[in-house]
Design an enzyme around this catalytic site. Structure first.
Site, PDB file in Angstrom:
ATOM      1  N   CYS A 116       1.030  -1.247  -0.095  1.00 40.34           N
ATOM      2  CA  CYS A 116      -0.075  -0.097  -0.068  1.00 40.34           C
ATOM      3  C   CYS A 116       0.634   1.434  -0.110  1.00 40.34           C
ATOM      4  O   CYS A 116       0.177   2.469  -0.060  1.00 40.34           O
ATOM      5  CB  CYS A 116      -1.020  -0.073   1.164  1.00 40.34           C
ATOM      6  SG  CYS A 116      -2.074  -1.049   0.923  1.00 40.34           S
ATOM      7  N   HIS A 256      -2.922   7.438   2.516  1.00 38.34           N
ATOM      8  CA  HIS A 256      -3.728   5.976   2.453  1.00 38.34           C
ATOM      9  C   HIS A 256      -4.846   5.735   2.790  1.00 38.34           C
ATOM     10  O   HIS A 256      -5.020   6.217   4.248  1.00 38.34           O
ATOM     11  CB  HIS A 256      -2.467   4.946   2.540  1.00 38.34           C
ATOM     12  CG  HIS A 256      -2.884   3.690   2.065  1.00 38.34           C
ATOM     13  ND1 HIS A 256      -3.552   3.283   0.785  1.00 38.34           N
ATOM     14  CD2 HIS A 256      -2.947   2.654   3.046  1.00 38.34           C
ATOM     15  CE1 HIS A 256      -3.897   2.014   1.088  1.00 38.34           C
ATOM     16  NE2 HIS A 256      -3.605   1.443   2.232  1.00 38.34           N
ATOM     17  N   ASN A 286     -10.286   0.170   0.268  1.00 41.71           N
ATOM     18  CA  ASN A 286      -8.641   0.245   0.113  1.00 41.71           C
ATOM     19  C   ASN A 286      -8.219  -0.029  -1.240  1.00 41.71           C
ATOM     20  O   ASN A 286      -8.426  -1.335  -1.565  1.00 41.71           O
ATOM     21  CB  ASN A 286      -7.989  -0.317   1.344  1.00 41.71           C
ATOM     22  CG  ASN A 286      -6.771  -0.386   1.216  1.00 41.71           C
ATOM     23  OD1 ASN A 286      -6.017   0.140   0.210  1.00 41.71           O
ATOM     24  ND2 ASN A 286      -6.001  -0.775   2.246  1.00 41.71           N
TER      25      ASN A 286
HETATM   26  C1  LIG Z   1      -9.420  -5.328   9.871  1.00 44.53           C
HETATM   27  C2  LIG Z   1      -9.919  -4.422  10.773  1.00 44.53           C
HETATM   28  C3  LIG Z   1     -11.010  -3.659  10.024  1.00 44.53           C
HETATM   29  C4  LIG Z   1     -10.711  -5.257  11.850  1.00 44.53           C
HETATM   30  O1  LIG Z   1     -11.210  -4.210  12.891  1.00 44.53           O
HETATM   31  P1  LIG Z   1     -10.870  -4.816  14.644  1.00 44.53           P
HETATM   32  O2  LIG Z   1     -11.650  -3.568  15.284  1.00 44.53           O
HETATM   33  O3  LIG Z   1      -9.480  -4.608  14.711  1.00 44.53           O
HETATM   34  O4  LIG Z   1     -11.793  -5.818  14.611  1.00 44.53           O
HETATM   35  P2  LIG Z   1     -11.082  -7.066  15.244  1.00 44.53           P
HETATM   36  O5  LIG Z   1     -10.424  -7.640  14.534  1.00 44.53           O
HETATM   37  O6  LIG Z   1     -10.574  -6.870  16.821  1.00 44.53           O
HETATM   38  O7  LIG Z   1     -12.529  -7.874  15.345  1.00 44.53           O
HETATM   39  C5  LIG Z   1     -13.476  -7.563  16.265  1.00 44.53           C
HETATM   40  C6  LIG Z   1     -14.765  -8.538  16.355  1.00 44.53           C
HETATM   41  O8  LIG Z   1     -15.355  -8.272  15.000  1.00 44.53           O
HETATM   42  C7  LIG Z   1     -15.623  -9.387  14.522  1.00 44.53           C
HETATM   43  N1  LIG Z   1     -15.465  -9.184  12.822  1.00 44.53           N
HETATM   44  C8  LIG Z   1     -14.249  -9.127  11.991  1.00 44.53           C
HETATM   45  N2  LIG Z   1     -14.719  -8.814  10.888  1.00 44.53           N
HETATM   46  C9  LIG Z   1     -16.092  -8.390  10.909  1.00 44.53           C
HETATM   47  C10 LIG Z   1     -16.914  -8.273   9.941  1.00 44.53           C
HETATM   48  N3  LIG Z   1     -16.727  -7.783   8.655  1.00 44.53           N
HETATM   49  N4  LIG Z   1     -18.339  -7.992  10.277  1.00 44.53           N
HETATM   50  C11 LIG Z   1     -18.552  -8.102  11.441  1.00 44.53           C
HETATM   51  N5  LIG Z   1     -17.877  -8.574  12.623  1.00 44.53           N
HETATM   52  C12 LIG Z   1     -16.336  -9.011  12.213  1.00 44.53           C
HETATM   53  C13 LIG Z   1     -14.152 -10.418  14.811  1.00 44.53           C
HETATM   54  O9  LIG Z   1     -14.606 -11.749  14.471  1.00 44.53           O
HETATM   55  C14 LIG Z   1     -14.302 -10.062  16.256  1.00 44.53           C
HETATM   56  O10 LIG Z   1     -15.377 -10.581  16.833  1.00 44.53           O
HETATM   57  P3  LIG Z   1     -15.068 -11.362  18.256  1.00 44.53           P
HETATM   58  O11 LIG Z   1     -14.642 -10.132  19.405  1.00 44.53           O
HETATM   59  O12 LIG Z   1     -16.509 -12.163  18.589  1.00 44.53           O
HETATM   60  O13 LIG Z   1     -13.900 -12.276  18.125  1.00 44.53           O
HETATM   61  C15 LIG Z   1      -8.781  -3.734  11.325  1.00 44.53           C
HETATM   62  O14 LIG Z   1      -8.078  -4.313  12.288  1.00 44.53           O
HETATM   63  C16 LIG Z   1      -7.906  -3.018  10.240  1.00 44.53           C
HETATM   64  O15 LIG Z   1      -8.204  -2.106   9.664  1.00 44.53           O
HETATM   65  N6  LIG Z   1      -6.790  -3.014  10.361  1.00 44.53           N
HETATM   66  C17 LIG Z   1      -5.837  -2.681   9.673  1.00 44.53           C
HETATM   67  C18 LIG Z   1      -5.958  -2.670   8.065  1.00 44.53           C
HETATM   68  C19 LIG Z   1      -4.686  -1.929   7.538  1.00 44.53           C
HETATM   69  O16 LIG Z   1      -4.404  -1.002   7.790  1.00 44.53           O
HETATM   70  N7  LIG Z   1      -4.327  -2.804   6.508  1.00 44.53           N
HETATM   71  C20 LIG Z   1      -2.917  -1.854   6.107  1.00 44.53           C
HETATM   72  C21 LIG Z   1      -2.437  -2.510   5.006  1.00 44.53           C
HETATM   73  S1  LIG Z   1      -3.274  -1.655   3.594  1.00 44.53           S
END
Ligand SMILES: CC(C)(COP(=O)(O)OP(=O)(O)OC[C@H]1O[C@@H](n2cnc3c(N)ncnc32)[C@H](O)[C@@H]1OP(=O)(O)O)[C@@H](O)C(=O)NCCC(=O)NCCS
Length: 331
Positions: A116, A256, A286
């Site tokens: 990215c 980004h 993204n």
């Molecule tokens: C991927 C992302 C959106 C997930 O959000 P988060 O707040 O970290 O969520 P978590 O992974 O802690 O998951 C929290 C809960 O939501 C759930 N969950 C995950 N995706 C879900 C979705 N699409 N819909 C509903 N629930 C979801 C998980 O299973 C978890 O459930 P649990 O608490 O019962 O285990 C976030 O971590 C993120 O943006 N990461 C970085 C991405 C990034 O910057 N990439 C960079 C490279 S470009």
């Protein structure tokens, strides 16, 4: 006369027509619009549904529009760099294929792979060719068909990405506009948390790599999130400090677009209000190497000559960085 800087002198974007909405994703995986919007800021993303088309087609459309806007003959392009995480093939470079599609027969071309942060790293690289005085017209393309490496049965990842491309023209500027400074960083340990395991020389395609879904993106979301917040905010604040820029000096932050919460944290750290932040994550998700040029493209008419922009990114690798740019045209 001032030193020769590389200035962006034209910009164009391209996104495919199909809109994959949060509502549609609700029918594909166990998710809902409220969760996606509140956790990421995304409402919909564009998808290139034509299976015969690839990242080079997105990139070629962006460059064709750029040439038309600027009334530029493709034969005038000296160098074309394509930043992509989803090349048409492992080789040849997608940049070569784009050059063929647009008729840039006098250009040399290659890809840059920095996930990215690829567009940011490519801007930096392209600028050096201009600053050297040897090349006059360098095109930087960011193009990704992220849908081609997405597991649409995994709710933790498929909600995040979309397809799109953007392109800029870099030309020499002797009036003090263009690329002013940069901070670029890499940490290879990040490979553990964000990667596409299959298809390279370590794990060439086999039935096993397909069964294990190694040809899709793998991401440990929470870990990447923590690194991204710190990385992007750190370099954005650092480049301001290094150049004695205050929040009042900044016209726009061009971040980004991985997660709206990462962008909020970066803007907060810089002391920049959200009305100065370019955002397209809500409608494109993204788009990897497309996010930054697509933002610039949409904001082009608002930009004024002399505007200070901080462009910052974070991505797989890990890779991250920030560029300070003085916009070179406009009212
Ligand atoms: C991927 C992302 C959106 C997930 O959000 P988060 O707040 O970290 O969520 P978590 O992974 O802690 O998951 C929290 C809960 O939501 C759930 N969950 C995950 N995706 C879900 C979705 N699409 N819909 C509903 N629930 C979801 C998980 O299973 C978890 O459930 P649990 O608490 O019962 O285990 C976030 O971590 C993120 O943006 N990461 C970085 C991405 C990034 O910057 N990439 C960079 C490279 S470009």
């Amino acid at each position: 006369m001032q030193k020769t800087r590389a200035a962006i002198t034209a910009i164009n974007g391209y996104v495919p027509e199909y809109r994959l909405t949060n509502k549609e994703l609700e029918g594909m995986v166990d998710t809902n619009d409220e969760w996606i919007l509140s956790r990421t800021g995304i409402s919909e993303r564009r998808i290139l549904r034509d299976r015969t088309k690839a990242s080079s087609d997105l990139g070629a459309e962006a460059v064709k529009g750029l040439l038309k806007k600027k009334n530029l003959n493709p034969l005038e392009i000296d160098l074309l760099i394509c930043a992509t995480a989803t090349p048409d093939m492992l080789f040849p470079a997608t940049a070569n294929i784009i050059c063929d599609k647009i008729g840039a027969k006098n250009a040399f071309s290659y890809d840059i792979s920095a996930a990215c942060s690829g567009f940011l790293f490519s801007l930096s690289t392209g600028a050096k060719f201009i600053e050297s005085g040897r090349y006059k017209k360098v095109v930087i393309v960011g193009a990704d068909k992220m849908s081609s490496i997405m597991d649409y049965s995994d709710r933790s990842i498929c909600i995040l990405f979309g397809d799109g491309a953007g392109a800029v023209l870099l030309e020499p500027n002797e009036d003090g506009f263009g690329m002013m400074d940069e901070i670029l960083r890499t940490d290879g340990n990040g490979c553990n948390y964000l990667h596409q395991k299959g298809g390279g020389s370590l794990n060439p395609a086999t039935h096993e790599t397909v069964d294990k879904k190694w040809h899709y993106i793998y991401q440990e979301g929470q870990t990447v999130f923590k690194f991204a917040v710190k990385g992007m905010a750190d370099v954005s604040a650092e480049i301001m400090e290094k150049n004695n820029l205050t929040a009042d000096d900044i016209a726009y932050l061009v971040p980004h677009q991985a997660n709206k919460r990462i962008i909020d944290a970066t803007a907060k750290r810089m002391g920049v209000s959200m009305d100065k932040v370019m955002l397209n994550i809500q409608k494109f998700g993204n788009t990897t190497n497309g996010t930054i040029p697509l933002c610039l493209w949409e904001w082009e008419n608002k930009l004024k000559k002399g505007d200070n922009l901080i462009i910052s990114a974070f991505g797989g690798g890990f890779t991250w960085g920030a560029i300070w740019l003085k916009w070179a045209y406009g009212a």
